[in-house]
Motif scaffolding. Sequence first.
Motif, PDB file in Angstrom:
ATOM      1  N   ASN A  55       1.906  -6.122  -6.258  1.00  0.00           N
ATOM      2  CA  ASN A  55       0.643  -5.408  -6.450  1.00  0.00           C
ATOM      3  C   ASN A  55       0.678  -4.131  -5.616  1.00  0.00           C
ATOM      4  O   ASN A  55       0.626  -4.197  -4.384  1.00  0.00           O
ATOM      5  N   PHE A  56       0.797  -2.993  -6.279  1.00  0.00           N
ATOM      6  CA  PHE A  56       0.804  -1.712  -5.585  1.00  0.00           C
ATOM      7  C   PHE A  56      -0.620  -1.149  -5.553  1.00  0.00           C
ATOM      8  O   PHE A  56      -1.319  -1.134  -6.565  1.00  0.00           O
ATOM      9  N   HIS A  57      -1.037  -0.672  -4.366  1.00  0.00           N
ATOM     10  CA  HIS A  57      -2.298   0.048  -4.198  1.00  0.00           C
ATOM     11  C   HIS A  57      -1.921   1.460  -3.767  1.00  0.00           C
ATOM     12  O   HIS A  57      -1.314   1.644  -2.708  1.00  0.00           O
TER      13      HIS A  57
ATOM     14  N   ALA B 171       5.540  -1.024   8.217  1.00  0.00           N
ATOM     15  CA  ALA B 171       5.427   0.177   7.388  1.00  0.00           C
ATOM     16  C   ALA B 171       6.767   0.888   7.361  1.00  0.00           C
ATOM     17  O   ALA B 171       7.553   0.796   8.326  1.00  0.00           O
ATOM     18  N   THR B 172       7.039   1.584   6.281  1.00  0.00           N
ATOM     19  CA  THR B 172       8.285   2.324   6.137  1.00  0.00           C
ATOM     20  C   THR B 172       8.000   3.679   5.488  1.00  0.00           C
ATOM     21  O   THR B 172       6.997   3.856   4.805  1.00  0.00           O
ATOM     22  N   VAL B 173       8.916   4.591   5.700  1.00  0.00           N
ATOM     23  CA  VAL B 173       8.884   5.888   5.015  1.00  0.00           C
ATOM     24  C   VAL B 173      10.137   6.004   4.169  1.00  0.00           C
ATOM     25  O   VAL B 173      11.261   5.779   4.645  1.00  0.00           O
ATOM     26  N   ASN B 174       9.944   6.312   2.891  1.00  0.00           N
ATOM     27  CA  ASN B 174      11.043   6.552   1.942  1.00  0.00           C
ATOM     28  C   ASN B 174      11.977   5.356   1.790  1.00  0.00           C
ATOM     29  O   ASN B 174      13.174   5.523   1.545  1.00  0.00           O
TER      30      ASN B 174
ATOM     31  N   ASP C 253       0.852  -1.184   0.000  1.00  0.00           N
ATOM     32  CA  ASP C 253       0.000   0.000   0.000  1.00  0.00           C
ATOM     33  C   ASP C 253       0.890   1.237   0.000  1.00  0.00           C
ATOM     34  O   ASP C 253       1.762   1.386   0.872  1.00  0.00           O
ATOM     35  N   VAL C 254       0.691   2.098  -0.967  1.00  0.00           N
ATOM     36  CA  VAL C 254       1.537   3.282  -1.153  1.00  0.00           C
ATOM     37  C   VAL C 254       0.712   4.529  -0.868  1.00  0.00           C
ATOM     38  O   VAL C 254      -0.383   4.700  -1.411  1.00  0.00           O
TER      39      VAL C 254
ATOM     40  N   LYS D 206       6.837  13.031   1.324  1.00  0.00           N
ATOM     41  CA  LYS D 206       7.487  11.761   1.607  1.00  0.00           C
ATOM     42  C   LYS D 206       6.565  10.643   1.148  1.00  0.00           C
ATOM     43  O   LYS D 206       5.399  10.879   0.822  1.00  0.00           O
ATOM     44  N   TRP D 207       7.086   9.428   1.149  1.00  0.00           N
ATOM     45  CA  TRP D 207       6.318   8.257   0.715  1.00  0.00           C
ATOM     46  C   TRP D 207       6.159   7.296   1.882  1.00  0.00           C
ATOM     47  O   TRP D 207       7.132   6.956   2.563  1.00  0.00           O
ATOM     48  N   LEU D 208       4.931   6.868   2.111  1.00  0.00           N
ATOM     49  CA  LEU D 208       4.646   5.864   3.140  1.00  0.00           C
ATOM     50  C   LEU D 208       4.306   4.552   2.441  1.00  0.00           C
ATOM     51  O   LEU D 208       3.442   4.512   1.563  1.00  0.00           O
ATOM     52  N   PHE D 209       4.988   3.472   2.835  1.00  0.00           N
ATOM     53  CA  PHE D 209       4.746   2.136   2.280  1.00  0.00           C
ATOM     54  C   PHE D 209       4.291   1.213   3.402  1.00  0.00           C
ATOM     55  O   PHE D 209       4.963   1.077   4.426  1.00  0.00           O
TER      56      PHE D 209
END
Length: 386
Positions: free
Chosen positions: A165-167, A151-154, A133-134, A140-143
Amino acid sequence: MSRFKILALLPLAAALSGCNYVVLAPAGDIAAQQRDLVIISTVLMLLIVVPVMALTVLFAWRYRQSNTSARYEPDWDHSTKLELVIWSAPLLIIVCLGALTWMGTHLLDPYRNIGRIHAERAVDQSRAPLDVDVVALDWKWLFIYPDYGIATVNELAAPVDRPINFHITASSVMNSFYIPALAGQIYAMPGMETSLHAVINHAGTYRGFSANYSGAGFSGMHFNFHGLDDKGFDAWIAQAKSSGGSLGRAEYLQLEKPSENEPVRRWGTVDADLYRLILNMCVETGKMCQSEMMAIDAKGGNGHEGLNNTLPLSYDKYARRGTVLGPEPVFVAGTCTPEAPQGQTTAAIKAPLDTAPLVGAGLRRPTFTPLKSSFFFLGQRPKSDS
């Protein structure tokens, strides 16, 4: 070579050394197919462009004024053979480009599940794809990895030769999710979800970024994408889990606030419902989700009572949220009593809402009495107080 010539060539060498041809040498099968589509289309167009440019020079030279030996035919106006060449060649190229574009548009549809790992290997149906999930934040980007609860950032990672599969969604303004080595760019928009299916075929670290300008911190909105083997990916997941920390609603609301050049951050646990709340723009406790609002609208609306159902936001109200009614930013409150987090009573949640200032002249605070199920399933409107 003289010293002057060497110094003159240094800027050119520096410019060439800075070039990045990742689009022409990608590490993912989808990006490789897109690369082939670009190359084939370019070659087909050059079949017309190059001869036209060459003939332009040839005609200018052959029929120059000083060339007295060139044929002079002032009354010539038609040649069937020449007309056939002029019209048939572009027509054939247009037909080829149209067929190529039509097939590429369907086969490389980002919403379509990939049918192969690479040109010589089909997808292993027994191996589940990796869901990611993006969320595009400012800036910044949250994954979020729902299957692993992290969960991670950047920072983003995926196993080699495993479908992904990216959402994709966004918190506020529109962005564009782009990893050139993996696949084409896909827009991220608030309150909406886009999808991307891809696969990475070669281990390595690749650059990802936003390809759509989104404000002051746009230049720092990039991340590293790690293509890892299975053992390396398992180790990366374990490292993220061991980093500790939990990403819930409160933590996300702090993370969502605009910030620039954020370092890599990881959370060992994440609220399983967080992405759905982000997508429906209802992370704030007590705020009505878009899905709930659409369900109410589909059943005929909330009637006269819906006019009064607004509350002011208590966080970041002047930095990002736009004013809707009255002098302060507002949101539509949920129609049912919010569920209390573990260790907190429902009354503690309702207290700040019940004491919130009124919005606009003559508007009342919303009540949190749960609606009857008949309203949702039978389409009945709640009775008015008047």
